[in-house]
Scaffold this motif. Structure first.
Motif, mmCIF file in Angstrom:
data_model
loop_
_atom_site.group_PDB
_atom_site.id
_atom_site.type_symbol
_atom_site.label_atom_id
_atom_site.label_comp_id
_atom_site.label_asym_id
_atom_site.label_seq_id
_atom_site.Cartn_x
_atom_site.Cartn_y
_atom_site.Cartn_z
ATOM 1 N N HIS A 184 0.730 -1.426 0.123
ATOM 2 C CA HIS A 184 -0.023 0.156 -0.109
ATOM 3 C C HIS A 184 0.733 1.182 0.092
ATOM 4 O O HIS A 184 0.238 2.313 -0.225
ATOM 5 C CB HIS A 184 -1.140 0.058 1.279
ATOM 6 C CG HIS A 184 -0.192 0.329 2.569
ATOM 7 N ND1 HIS A 184 0.318 -0.939 3.149
ATOM 8 C CD2 HIS A 184 0.013 1.456 3.336
ATOM 9 C CE1 HIS A 184 0.895 -0.514 4.295
ATOM 10 N NE2 HIS A 184 0.615 0.738 4.325
ATOM 11 N N LEU A 185 2.050 1.242 0.352
ATOM 12 C CA LEU A 185 2.943 2.381 0.597
ATOM 13 C C LEU A 185 3.727 2.505 -0.846
ATOM 14 O O LEU A 185 4.202 3.609 -1.351
ATOM 15 C CB LEU A 185 4.143 2.012 1.510
ATOM 16 C CG LEU A 185 3.579 2.053 2.838
ATOM 17 C CD1 LEU A 185 4.905 1.785 3.754
ATOM 18 C CD2 LEU A 185 3.043 3.216 3.380
ATOM 19 N N GLY A 186 3.419 1.979 -2.077
ATOM 20 C CA GLY A 186 3.865 2.086 -3.353
ATOM 21 C C GLY A 186 3.717 3.398 -4.019
ATOM 22 O O GLY A 186 4.555 3.968 -4.283
ATOM 23 N N PRO A 187 2.371 3.666 -4.279
ATOM 24 C CA PRO A 187 2.151 5.081 -4.583
ATOM 25 C C PRO A 187 2.158 6.008 -3.491
ATOM 26 O O PRO A 187 1.894 5.954 -2.444
ATOM 27 C CB PRO A 187 0.605 4.798 -4.957
ATOM 28 C CG PRO A 187 -0.106 3.511 -4.882
ATOM 29 C CD PRO A 187 1.123 2.656 -4.051
ATOM 30 N N VAL A 188 2.986 7.064 -3.963
ATOM 31 C CA VAL A 188 3.201 8.051 -2.999
ATOM 32 C C VAL A 188 2.133 8.817 -2.401
ATOM 33 O O VAL A 188 1.979 8.932 -1.176
ATOM 34 C CB VAL A 188 4.109 9.013 -3.640
ATOM 35 C CG1 VAL A 188 4.378 10.343 -2.799
ATOM 36 C CG2 VAL A 188 5.534 8.609 -4.266
ATOM 37 N N ALA A 196 3.290 13.141 -9.907
ATOM 38 C CA ALA A 196 3.883 13.415 -11.078
ATOM 39 C C ALA A 196 4.620 14.831 -11.108
ATOM 40 O O ALA A 196 5.677 15.039 -11.355
ATOM 41 C CB ALA A 196 3.121 13.144 -12.361
ATOM 42 N N PHE A 197 3.643 15.779 -10.442
ATOM 43 C CA PHE A 197 3.987 17.167 -10.424
ATOM 44 C C PHE A 197 5.106 17.156 -9.418
ATOM 45 O O PHE A 197 6.129 18.043 -9.688
ATOM 46 C CB PHE A 197 2.712 18.062 -9.694
ATOM 47 C CG PHE A 197 2.938 19.448 -9.716
ATOM 48 C CD1 PHE A 197 3.099 19.997 -11.067
ATOM 49 C CD2 PHE A 197 2.820 20.164 -8.737
ATOM 50 C CE1 PHE A 197 3.209 21.504 -11.040
ATOM 51 C CE2 PHE A 197 3.082 21.436 -8.641
ATOM 52 C CZ PHE A 197 3.196 22.180 -9.883
ATOM 53 N N ALA A 198 5.198 16.518 -7.973
ATOM 54 C CA ALA A 198 6.130 16.566 -7.201
ATOM 55 C C ALA A 198 7.509 16.151 -7.700
ATOM 56 O O ALA A 198 8.604 16.641 -7.399
ATOM 57 C CB ALA A 198 5.896 15.950 -6.064
ATOM 58 N N ARG A 199 7.399 15.041 -8.454
ATOM 59 C CA ARG A 199 8.628 14.438 -9.198
ATOM 60 C C ARG A 199 9.198 15.218 -10.130
ATOM 61 O O ARG A 199 10.508 15.564 -10.299
ATOM 62 C CB ARG A 199 8.268 13.195 -9.790
ATOM 63 C CG ARG A 199 7.923 11.947 -8.732
ATOM 64 C CD ARG A 199 7.787 10.612 -9.361
ATOM 65 N NE ARG A 199 7.433 9.772 -8.511
ATOM 66 C CZ ARG A 199 8.419 8.969 -7.948
ATOM 67 N NH1 ARG A 199 9.670 9.182 -8.009
ATOM 68 N NH2 ARG A 199 7.511 7.973 -6.941
ATOM 69 N N SER A 214 -4.109 11.903 -7.052
ATOM 70 C CA SER A 214 -2.507 11.640 -6.323
ATOM 71 C C SER A 214 -1.801 11.238 -7.282
ATOM 72 O O SER A 214 -0.491 11.430 -7.113
ATOM 73 C CB SER A 214 -2.902 10.152 -5.479
ATOM 74 O OG SER A 214 -4.127 10.434 -4.470
ATOM 75 N N LEU A 215 -2.025 10.505 -8.378
ATOM 76 C CA LEU A 215 -1.013 10.246 -9.309
ATOM 77 C C LEU A 215 -0.450 11.446 -10.099
ATOM 78 O O LEU A 215 0.681 11.686 -10.231
ATOM 79 C CB LEU A 215 -1.765 9.371 -10.572
ATOM 80 C CG LEU A 215 -2.096 8.009 -9.892
ATOM 81 C CD1 LEU A 215 -2.933 7.288 -11.286
ATOM 82 C CD2 LEU A 215 -0.746 7.071 -9.683
#
Length: 182
Positions: free
Chosen positions: A29-33, A45-48, A40-41
């Motif tokens: 469950h910790l996979g997606p940030v 992507a924006f934070a990355r 969320s996705l």
């Protein structure tokens, strides 16, 4: 007779990859940030994107053009001291900082979960190694017992062979003496 050590299989083998990641499964469950939904996705992507060279170069070019247009006098929408540019940077920082902090927090959670899973994996490997060593020691003891029994049987066969030879010689002597007496 010695009691055989109980061998516990630390992880039943199903298939290589599934078995390899068995300690990581509880932390999937910790996979997606930020989660799995659309927002969320996009937030991840924006934070990355904030740390990429493309973002830094693009932002630098836009700021240079912005300042250049206003200093040269081509346009006067944000003259020196560039209040609108400062407002844009503040707005960007207001959104970027929480996203980056959230990403760092979740990354720290993932790192901790992976470290825990790796520690469990190492413990399972150590347990399996210890069990193999115990089994090897037990088998070595059994082999030594079997060798001792083999030695005893070999000595018994030698003793019996010597007795048979002695009896055969004695019988041969008696038969030869009986045949000579008539």
């Amino acid at each position: 007779m010695e009691k055989e050590p109980k061998v516990i299989d630390p992880a039943p083998v199903t298939d290589g990859l599934d078995n390899y990641f068995r300690f990581h499964r509880p932390h999937r469950h910790l996979g997606p940030v930020f989660g799995d939904d659309w927002f969320s996705l996009k937030a991840e992507a924006f934070a990355r994107f904030f740390g990429t060279p493309v973002f830094l170069v693009t932002q630098t070019v836009i700021v240079a053009i912005w300042i250049g247009l206003n200093v040269v006098g081509f346009t006067k929408f944000d003259v020196y001291p560039f209040i609108l540019l400062n407002l844009a940077f503040s707005l960007q920082a207001a959104y970027a900082a929480p996203l980056i902090l959230l990403a760092q927090t979740r990354q720290a959670d993932r790192d901790k979960a992976h470290a825990d899973a790796d520690a469990q994996h190492r413990e399972a490997l150590a347990l399996a190694s210890e069990q193999r060593e115990t089994l090897a020691a037990h088998q070595a003891c059994q082999i030594m017992e079997l060798l001792q029994q083999n030695t005893q049987l070999t000595e018994l066969v030698r003793d019996l062979s010597q007795r048979i030879e002695a009896l055969t010689t004695e019988m041969h002597g008696k038969i030869v003496q009986g045949a000579v007496k008539p």
